[in-house]
Write a protein that holds these residues in place. Sequence first.
Motif, mmCIF file in Angstrom:
data_model
loop_
_atom_site.group_PDB
_atom_site.id
_atom_site.type_symbol
_atom_site.label_atom_id
_atom_site.label_comp_id
_atom_site.label_asym_id
_atom_site.label_seq_id
_atom_site.Cartn_x
_atom_site.Cartn_y
_atom_site.Cartn_z
ATOM 1 N N GLN A 1 0.847 -1.199 0.000
ATOM 2 C CA GLN A 1 0.000 0.000 0.000
ATOM 3 C C GLN A 1 0.883 1.250 0.000
ATOM 4 O OE1 GLN A 1 -2.603 -1.559 -0.543
ATOM 5 N NE2 GLN A 1 -2.063 -3.449 0.507
ATOM 6 N N PHE A 2 1.831 1.277 -0.948
ATOM 7 C CA PHE A 2 2.788 2.380 -1.020
ATOM 8 C C PHE A 2 2.152 3.573 -1.729
ATOM 9 C CE2 PHE A 2 6.238 4.787 -2.962
ATOM 10 C CZ PHE A 2 7.087 4.963 -1.871
ATOM 11 N N PRO A 3 2.196 4.769 -1.134
ATOM 12 C CA PRO A 3 1.506 5.925 -1.727
ATOM 13 C C PRO A 3 2.249 6.491 -2.930
ATOM 14 C CG PRO A 3 2.669 6.594 0.257
ATOM 15 C CD PRO A 3 2.819 5.097 0.163
ATOM 16 N N LEU A 4 1.498 6.748 -3.984
ATOM 17 C CA LEU A 4 2.013 7.460 -5.155
ATOM 18 C C LEU A 4 1.538 8.902 -5.008
ATOM 19 C CD1 LEU A 4 1.174 4.795 -7.905
ATOM 20 C CD2 LEU A 4 3.139 4.905 -6.351
ATOM 21 N N TRP A 5 2.312 9.690 -4.281
ATOM 22 C CA TRP A 5 1.879 11.031 -3.886
ATOM 23 C C TRP A 5 1.496 11.877 -5.102
ATOM 24 C CZ3 TRP A 5 1.127 10.908 1.081
ATOM 25 C CH2 TRP A 5 1.960 10.159 1.910
ATOM 26 N N PRO A 6 0.428 12.658 -4.991
ATOM 27 C CA PRO A 6 0.013 13.487 -6.131
ATOM 28 C C PRO A 6 0.964 14.648 -6.408
ATOM 29 C CG PRO A 6 -1.399 13.890 -4.227
ATOM 30 C CD PRO A 6 -0.525 12.727 -3.871
ATOM 31 N N MET A 7 1.705 15.101 -5.390
ATOM 32 C CA MET A 7 2.603 16.241 -5.575
ATOM 33 C C MET A 7 4.028 15.740 -5.797
ATOM 34 S SD MET A 7 1.989 15.266 -2.373
ATOM 35 C CE MET A 7 2.706 15.049 -0.746
ATOM 36 N N PRO A 8 4.937 16.590 -6.282
ATOM 37 C CA PRO A 8 6.337 16.170 -6.449
ATOM 38 C C PRO A 8 6.914 15.664 -5.126
ATOM 39 C CG PRO A 8 5.956 18.253 -7.572
ATOM 40 C CD PRO A 8 4.711 17.969 -6.777
ATOM 41 N N HIS A 9 7.729 14.604 -5.213
ATOM 42 C CA HIS A 9 8.259 14.001 -3.991
ATOM 43 C C HIS A 9 9.532 13.220 -4.310
ATOM 44 C CE1 HIS A 9 5.462 11.101 -5.850
ATOM 45 N NE2 HIS A 9 6.325 10.175 -5.448
ATOM 46 N N PRO A 10 10.336 12.909 -3.279
ATOM 47 C CA PRO A 10 11.598 12.189 -3.508
ATOM 48 C C PRO A 10 11.370 10.788 -4.065
ATOM 49 C CG PRO A 10 11.575 13.234 -1.342
ATOM 50 C CD PRO A 10 10.183 13.340 -1.883
ATOM 51 N N HIS A 11 12.404 10.262 -4.672
ATOM 52 C CA HIS A 11 12.394 8.901 -5.211
ATOM 53 C C HIS A 11 12.110 7.906 -4.086
ATOM 54 C CE1 HIS A 11 13.839 5.231 -7.162
ATOM 55 N NE2 HIS A 11 13.856 5.884 -8.310
ATOM 56 N N PRO A 12 11.326 6.857 -4.344
ATOM 57 C CA PRO A 12 11.006 5.880 -3.286
ATOM 58 C C PRO A 12 12.218 5.169 -2.692
ATOM 59 C CG PRO A 12 9.483 5.642 -5.121
ATOM 60 C CD PRO A 12 10.550 6.595 -5.571
ATOM 61 N N LEU A 13 13.367 5.209 -3.376
ATOM 62 C CA LEU A 13 14.572 4.594 -2.811
ATOM 63 C C LEU A 13 15.266 5.505 -1.799
ATOM 64 C CD1 LEU A 13 16.574 2.686 -5.599
ATOM 65 C CD2 LEU A 13 15.767 1.779 -3.415
ATOM 66 N N THR A 14 14.851 6.748 -1.724
ATOM 67 C CA THR A 14 15.502 7.691 -0.816
ATOM 68 C C THR A 14 15.430 7.169 0.619
ATOM 69 O OG1 THR A 14 14.925 9.557 -2.244
ATOM 70 C CG2 THR A 14 15.495 10.053 0.043
ATOM 71 N N GLY A 15 16.577 7.117 1.252
ATOM 72 C CA GLY A 15 16.638 6.638 2.628
ATOM 73 C C GLY A 15 16.957 5.173 2.778
ATOM 74 N N VAL A 16 16.992 4.429 1.665
ATOM 75 C CA VAL A 16 17.329 3.009 1.740
ATOM 76 C C VAL A 16 18.836 2.870 1.934
ATOM 77 C CG1 VAL A 16 17.364 0.821 0.485
ATOM 78 C CG2 VAL A 16 15.380 2.322 0.317
ATOM 79 N N PRO A 17 19.277 2.094 2.923
ATOM 80 C CA PRO A 17 20.722 1.906 3.116
ATOM 81 C C PRO A 17 21.382 1.371 1.848
ATOM 82 C CG PRO A 17 19.498 1.040 4.994
ATOM 83 C CD PRO A 17 18.485 1.395 3.956
ATOM 84 N N GLY A 18 22.519 1.956 1.502
ATOM 85 C CA GLY A 18 23.245 1.508 0.323
ATOM 86 C C GLY A 18 22.942 2.299 -0.929
ATOM 87 N N THR A 19 22.089 3.329 -0.825
ATOM 88 C CA THR A 19 21.772 4.163 -1.985
ATOM 89 C C THR A 19 22.329 5.564 -1.779
ATOM 90 O OG1 THR A 19 19.639 4.834 -1.040
ATOM 91 C CG2 THR A 19 19.659 2.888 -2.451
ATOM 92 N N GLN A 20 22.563 6.259 -2.883
ATOM 93 C CA GLN A 20 23.055 7.633 -2.844
ATOM 94 C C GLN A 20 21.882 8.559 -3.153
ATOM 95 O OE1 GLN A 20 26.323 7.691 -5.630
ATOM 96 N NE2 GLN A 20 27.727 6.695 -4.198
ATOM 97 N N ASP A 21 21.307 9.127 -2.090
ATOM 98 C CA ASP A 21 20.080 9.899 -2.240
ATOM 99 C C ASP A 21 20.241 11.073 -3.203
ATOM 100 O OD1 ASP A 21 19.133 8.135 -0.409
ATOM 101 O OD2 ASP A 21 19.016 9.548 1.265
ATOM 102 N N GLY A 22 21.402 11.707 -3.208
ATOM 103 C CA GLY A 22 21.591 12.890 -4.034
ATOM 104 C C GLY A 22 21.532 12.615 -5.520
#
Length: 353
Positions: free
Chosen positions: A133-154
């Motif tokens: 039940q992952f939200p697909l936000w209607p407004m602009p928002h960060p990539h769903p991988l943001t905050g996952v360990p091992g990823t480069q958020d920038g």
Amino acid sequence: MPAVAEQTQEDVDNHIAAQFTSAPCTGSTTHSTAATDAEIAAHLPIKVEPKQRPAKGMSWKKLMERVQGGHGQGHGRNYRPWLTIRRKNPSPTSNQVVSWMPGLGRVAHYFSRGEYHTALMLLWLGVLDIREQFPLWPMPHPHPLTGVPGTQDGQLPWSRGLLKIAQDAGIDHGYEFGTRLPYVATLDLLVSVPGHHGPTLAGFSSKPIDDADDEVRWRTLERLELERRYCGELGIPYRVSYSALIPLLMAGQLEWLLDSANLDYAPHLARLADFFARGFCERPDLSITDAVQASAKHMELDSDTGWLLFRHCAWHQKIDIDLSHRILTSLPARLGGRQVCDALRTQLFGRTW
């Protein structure tokens, strides 16, 4: 005696009437009673105001409370789905499941049996995380991988938001019922899988479709198209799964193994799992029951502990057993589970790990 009774009744009537008139009431009993009824009616409220009830549905206040409460956010055991199953929102058509998922370390909410079975299979395949039940936000928002360990958020792109995607596609995005708040759509399952350069994502939408020729409502097709476009813009592979994707036999056997997927409640057994699996595999000619009993006896364990370790090892494929065929404990284990696992990984994600 009758005269006394009549006089008593008249005195009572006069006393009641006196409560609503400024002058003593005289006259017959009938007249006094009529006057009393009129006076009483004059003091009754003309209109009864109904009790104010809180408005149902989504409001801006409720929306902000859910966002601030962490719904639709987090990773792993800290994730909170945007939608949860409650007594007020049962489905008339789907078999909904609320289940503790050992591989996730939390309670998960699946709005259909197909979602639940798909999640079981994905956990068995060894995915890193599943966010239902992952939200697909209607407004602009960060990539769903943001905050996952091992990823480069920038280096992760932002999503334009589903509202803009829907406008470009010529599809009505939709609003919360009775409001002008854009509806928060959800993806059934957003899965994190191991990648060559860190975790990657895959999206799954599980619908009650039994056959490719089944008729699907037009609005459902529009929602699926929006999900596909959302995932496509972010480079997320997307798949629509249906009830036949997971054979019921295999799903049932995965449910049988699920509670033993981890040994957090029996940590002293975790270090014995590899040793038990090795002992079991050294007895390929024995039935599953006899091999479990012999391995447990060799390790000086009771029968229940032996079966617990067997289910744990079968889930993690330390014991190679084909779950796509019925497990008959009176016969030797049928090999091929690891091969089935690799084939499913390749089919769903294009690679194995």
